[in-house]
Design a protein around this motif. Sequence first.
Motif, PDB file in Angstrom:
ATOM      1  N   GLU A   1       0.633  -1.078  -0.115  1.00 29.92           N
ATOM      2  CA  GLU A   1       0.007   0.083   0.139  1.00 29.92           C
ATOM      3  C   GLU A   1       0.575   1.326   0.092  1.00 29.92           C
ATOM      4  O   GLU A   1       0.333   2.496  -0.116  1.00 29.92           O
ATOM      5  N   THR A   2       1.999   1.184   0.057  1.00 29.69           N
ATOM      6  CA  THR A   2       3.162   2.362   0.087  1.00 29.69           C
ATOM      7  C   THR A   2       3.120   2.935  -1.268  1.00 29.69           C
ATOM      8  O   THR A   2       3.144   2.273  -2.357  1.00 29.69           O
ATOM      9  N   PRO A   3       3.264   4.181  -1.440  1.00 24.98           N
ATOM     10  CA  PRO A   3       3.317   4.894  -2.916  1.00 24.98           C
ATOM     11  C   PRO A   3       4.306   4.252  -3.786  1.00 24.98           C
ATOM     12  O   PRO A   3       3.963   4.117  -5.184  1.00 24.98           O
TER      13      PRO A   3
END
Length: 161
Positions: A113-115
């Motif tokens: 979920e990290t960019p």
Amino acid sequence: MPSSKILTTSFNYQGVYPCPVCRVGKISHMPLMEAMACDFCQQIFTVNVEQQQIKMPSRQPPLIWHWNGFNWTEAQIEGVEFGWGYLIAAGAFVLLPTALIGIVAYNFPPKPETPLSWVPYVWTALTFLSHLAIIIWLFIEVYQIPIRAYWRAIQQRFLNR
């Protein structure tokens, strides 16, 4: 039944031979000189008829090709002999940094979920490609592969069709 014999040609000053550098042009004797020149890439070669070889003195150390009766053998650098050690070192130069970065990216993956979770995988691929590009560049520099002459020959071939 007549025997079919493959006739080899001996290397001499009067013949016209394929250029071992560009592989497009033809080399022939230069008048009033003990040298031959290519009509396409303009390379000049010194000739040793006794040993059936030509040398490209425009680079140091010079490249040498031997005539086998049909075509030129692969280029050899005068006084330098490449062995398995160079191939192993080149493979290690490409694979070890890539493996190191890939193992770290695999063992410590970013959270999905990290960019920028894709960065370690792209970094691994870029490491491989950049180290491979360095080895290819060194190969081209050592053997003086005429990339521009090849490109010019390809362009001429397509324009003449």
